[in-house]
Structure formats: structure tokens, C-alpha cells
Design an enzyme around this catalytic site. Structure first.
Site, PDB file in Angstrom:
ATOM      1  N   ASP A 244      81.788  43.278 115.926  1.00  0.00           N
ATOM      2  CA  ASP A 244      80.377  42.793 117.477  1.00  0.00           C
ATOM      3  C   ASP A 244      81.132  43.510 118.720  1.00  0.00           C
ATOM      4  O   ASP A 244      81.867  44.359 118.893  1.00  0.00           O
ATOM      5  CB  ASP A 244      80.906  41.192 118.390  1.00  0.00           C
ATOM      6  CG  ASP A 244      80.184  40.501 118.826  1.00  0.00           C
ATOM      7  OD1 ASP A 244      78.896  40.501 118.661  1.00  0.00           O
ATOM      8  OD2 ASP A 244      80.253  41.237 119.580  1.00  0.00           O
TER       9      ASP A 244
ATOM     10  N   HIS B  38      84.520  35.329 121.845  1.00  0.00           N
ATOM     11  CA  HIS B  38      85.189  34.638 122.793  1.00  0.00           C
ATOM     12  C   HIS B  38      85.732  33.590 123.612  1.00  0.00           C
ATOM     13  O   HIS B  38      86.272  33.413 124.412  1.00  0.00           O
ATOM     14  CB  HIS B  38      83.721  35.123 123.921  1.00  0.00           C
ATOM     15  CG  HIS B  38      83.390  36.875 123.389  1.00  0.00           C
ATOM     16  ND1 HIS B  38      84.179  37.715 124.193  1.00  0.00           N
ATOM     17  CD2 HIS B  38      82.067  36.896 123.652  1.00  0.00           C
ATOM     18  CE1 HIS B  38      83.277  38.833 123.720  1.00  0.00           C
ATOM     19  NE2 HIS B  38      82.335  37.956 123.459  1.00  0.00           N
TER      20      HIS B  38
ATOM     21  N   ASP C 135      75.168  43.351 118.394  1.00  0.00           N
ATOM     22  CA  ASP C 135      74.822  43.762 119.524  1.00  0.00           C
ATOM     23  C   ASP C 135      74.799  44.944 119.321  1.00  0.00           C
ATOM     24  O   ASP C 135      74.793  45.695 120.657  1.00  0.00           O
ATOM     25  CB  ASP C 135      75.315  42.807 120.541  1.00  0.00           C
ATOM     26  CG  ASP C 135      76.748  42.367 120.310  1.00  0.00           C
ATOM     27  OD1 ASP C 135      77.594  42.678 119.705  1.00  0.00           O
ATOM     28  OD2 ASP C 135      76.915  41.127 121.413  1.00  0.00           O
TER      29      ASP C 135
ATOM     30  N   HIS D 182      80.999  43.444 122.033  1.00  0.00           N
ATOM     31  CA  HIS D 182      81.698  42.875 122.943  1.00  0.00           C
ATOM     32  C   HIS D 182      83.616  42.967 122.343  1.00  0.00           C
ATOM     33  O   HIS D 182      83.868  42.269 121.341  1.00  0.00           O
ATOM     34  CB  HIS D 182      81.958  41.810 123.179  1.00  0.00           C
ATOM     35  CG  HIS D 182      79.968  41.823 124.273  1.00  0.00           C
ATOM     36  ND1 HIS D 182      79.221  41.831 122.957  1.00  0.00           N
ATOM     37  CD2 HIS D 182      79.871  42.677 125.534  1.00  0.00           C
ATOM     38  CE1 HIS D 182      78.370  41.713 123.685  1.00  0.00           C
ATOM     39  NE2 HIS D 182      79.206  42.447 125.035  1.00  0.00           N
TER      40      HIS D 182
END
Ligand code: ZN
Length: 348
Positions: free
Chosen positions: A200, A165, A289, A202
Site C-alpha cells: 500500500d 493502520h 493507492d 502508506h
């Protein structure tokens, strides 16, 4: 597979993050590294210590941002009645569109202003030892990339804190320095075309932003639909790159509640794109995740499903750097890593 890790990466010990209007206990807890190390140990893998590679960070981040991260704690504790962690309370206007260029350095000297400028949300609090972990995490990614550059077929970087991120000049989403992007830039010193495959849960918004206008790094992200999931503002299918990088970004959002079938279908599409691109090396941003028991997850993979992720990466037949990203189900992430490595090694 060779692996890399430095024990200092467990020193970063955030105390809080904001979710749904409430200060929550942290999710990126130091014990995550313990669980992942245990998984490596069951396969007889003892990680090597990385060396120090401070210049590698400058390949993808601005100097002003890196200087902020390095000095923020020392400046924070000079504030009267400062809180226990560096935490922003003001944010500059910023559209979040991926084609926006990086910003200039923060125009204000105040540590409060600089914290708002460089920390993009309330999940990246900095404590006294955070910078030590952040730079060591990046060193770990660099060491894994260097091992592949030196001829290893694959290397695993047990990075913590995560990185995908982090943009060129902004930390967010538990991420400070973009380890995946640093590894990809490092691989570019040998390999002419590098692909990043981010699995991931996200969207890898930082990695996307860093390479958005480049044709020499293909960025692909498989992630939960961002319309109602972090990082919200990017991760959509119409974000395909800009300028020279036009067509070199591929987002593959998944419906919330998706399981392994949808994940594998998206990864297969990503792998087809990597083959068409004729990548000469790949970086896998490996988050866990997407696991059904992840406390901030919305997808439904089981631990064993990550073997299918590993097998698909292996089938690319490319020099591979695997960089650890998220995954917060403490009792599951070790099994997820074991499954990924098992699938990658073809031992299932
Ligand atoms: Zn994640």
C-alpha cells in the site's frame, strides 16, 4: 485464486474526514467493493462468504479496544445533540514511537474520552453500521487465511474497511481492525515463520506496531516517504523491530513521484529479505493507492504495473494470503486488481 467477501462490508458509509483543515467527502466509499467484485467477476471468480470468527480479532487487538468499537455507536447516540457519526474531539498524549507498548484501557468512562482514546485521527468516523462491516471485513481475512491453512496455494480477501493502520488498541487512517495482522496471526497457527509484505502507498504502521517485538512475523512495508505523507510518524528505515523482534521489521520508503521501477526495486529488496528470513507463508497487504490517479496518492504507478507486483509475490513460491488495503481511484482499482491477479497467475 479463491476469494472471500461478505456483502455487509459495503454497509460502512463514512460521511466525512478531515484533510488540510477542511472536512472532506469520504474516500473509502462503498462502491470500492463493487469495482473490486467486478474485477473478480471478469476472471470468473465468485467470492465465498466467510464464516464468523470473533475470537480471531483478539489475537492482535486488546479487548478494551474491540469492546469500544462494538459499542461506540450505541453509546454515541445517547449523547445530547450528538453528531451524525462517532468522531473524536480530544486526543491523549502519545508519542507514536513504534517501540512504545500498548496503552492500558481508557481510564475514563465517557464516550467522548473513549472515542479520543481509541480513534487516533479524524479519518475513522463510525456510523450505525460500521461495526458490522468492520467485523465482516476481518472475517473475510480470517477465511482467506483458513483456506491457505487448509491447503490452498493462495487466497484473496476483499477486505473493506482496510486494516493496516489499525494498532493493537487504536483505529486510524480509514482502518479499524487490522485484517492483515489477523491473517498473519492466523497463519502462525500452522506456519512457523510468516512474512507480511505491505505494498500500500502508506506505511503499514499498525501491522508494524502489532508485531514489532516478535521474531515469528517479519513485517515489510514499501510506501511513500512518510516525512510528508500519512502516517507521518512512522515508516522510517531505522525502525527495525525491538527485543525478540529486532531485525524483523523492514521499511522501504519511496521518494514521492516514484513509479513502477522504484516500487519494483523496493519489492525485490523486500522479497530478498523474506527469502533470507525463510518465511513459510506470506500475507500481502495490497493497496492500490500508489496509482498515479489516486486522489490522495503521491506515487505514479499505472494500473498495468500491478502485474509486476503480483509476479514478484508469486515468485516467492510461498502459501499466500492477499488482503485488500487502500486504493481510492474508483475508476482504476478494478484494473489494478485484474493486473495484480494476472501477474500472480502468470498469465501475462
Ligand atoms: Zn493507503
Amino acid at each position: 485464486m479463491r476469494a472471500f467477501y461478505h456483502p455487509d462490508q459495503a454497509l460502512h458509509d463514512p460521511q466525512q474526514y478531515m484533510r488540510y483543515g477542511r472536512i472532506n467527502p469520504p474516500k473509502d466509499v462503498p462502491v470500492r467493493t463493487t469495482r473490486l467484485l467486478e474485477a473478480l467477476a471478469t476472471r470468473g471468480i465468485v467470492p465465498d462468504l466467510p464464516g464468523e470468527s470473533p475470537d480471531a480479532r483478539l489475537a492482535v487487538h486488546t479487548q478494551g479496544f474491540l469492546e469500544y468499537l462494538e459499542t461506540a455507536w450505541d453509546r454515541w447516540v445517547e449523547l445530547p445533540e450528538h453528531g451524525p457519526e462517532v468522531w473524536p474531539n480530544t486526543f491523549p498524549y502519545w508519542s507514536g514511537r513504534p517501540e512504545d507498548p500498548s496503552r492500558p484501557p481508557c481510564p475514563a468512562e465517557s464516550i467522548v474520552a473513549r472515542t479520543g482514546w481509541y480513534l487516533g485521527d479524524l479519518s475513522v468516523s463510525l456510523g450505525p453500521l460500521s461495526w458490522t462491516s468492520i467485523r465482516r471485513s476481518c472475517d473475510t481475512a480470517v477465511a482467506a487465511a483458513d483456506a491457505v491453512i487448509a491447503g490452498e496455494a493462495a487466497a484473496y480477501a476483499l477486505c473493506r474497511p482496510s486494516g493496516h493502520h489499525a494498532r493493537a488498541d487504536r483505529a486510524s487512517g480509514f482502518c479499524f481492525v487490522n485484517n492483515t495482522a489477523v491473517a498473519a496471526a492466523r497463519l502462525r497457527t500452522k506456519f512457523p515463520r510468516v512474512a507480511v509484505l505491505d505494498v500500500d502507498a502508506h506505511h503499514g504502521d499498525g501491522t508494524q506496531q502489532i508485531f514489532y517485538d516478535r521474531e515469528d512475523v517479519l513485517t515489510i512495508s514499501v510506501h511513500a516517504d512518510p516525512r510528508n505523507y500519512y502516517p507521518f510518524f512512522t515508516g522510517y528505515v531505522d525502525e527495525r523491530g525491538t527485543g525478540d523482534g529486532g531485525g524483523c521489521n523492514l521499511n522501504l520508503p519511496l521518494a514521492h513521484g516514484s513509479g513502477a521501477d522504484a516500487m519494483f526495486e523496493a519489492i525485490d529488496a523486500g522479497c530478498s529479505r523474506i527469502r533470507a528470513y525463510a518465511a513459510s507463508a506470506v500475507v500481502v497487504a495490497l493497496g492500490f493507492d500508489a496509482h498515479v490517479r489516486d486522489p490522495i496518492g503521491v506515487l505514479r504507478l499505472e494500473s498495468a504495473d500491478f502485474a509486476g507486483v503480483g509476479a514478484r509475490v508469486r515468485a516467492l513460491g510461498l502459501p499466500t494470503v492477499v488482503v485488500q488495503e487502500g486504493g481510492y481511484a474508483i475508476d482504476a482499482i478494478g484494473d489494478c486488481l485484474t493486473s495484480f491477479l494476472t501477474g500472480f497467475d502468470g498469465t501475462t
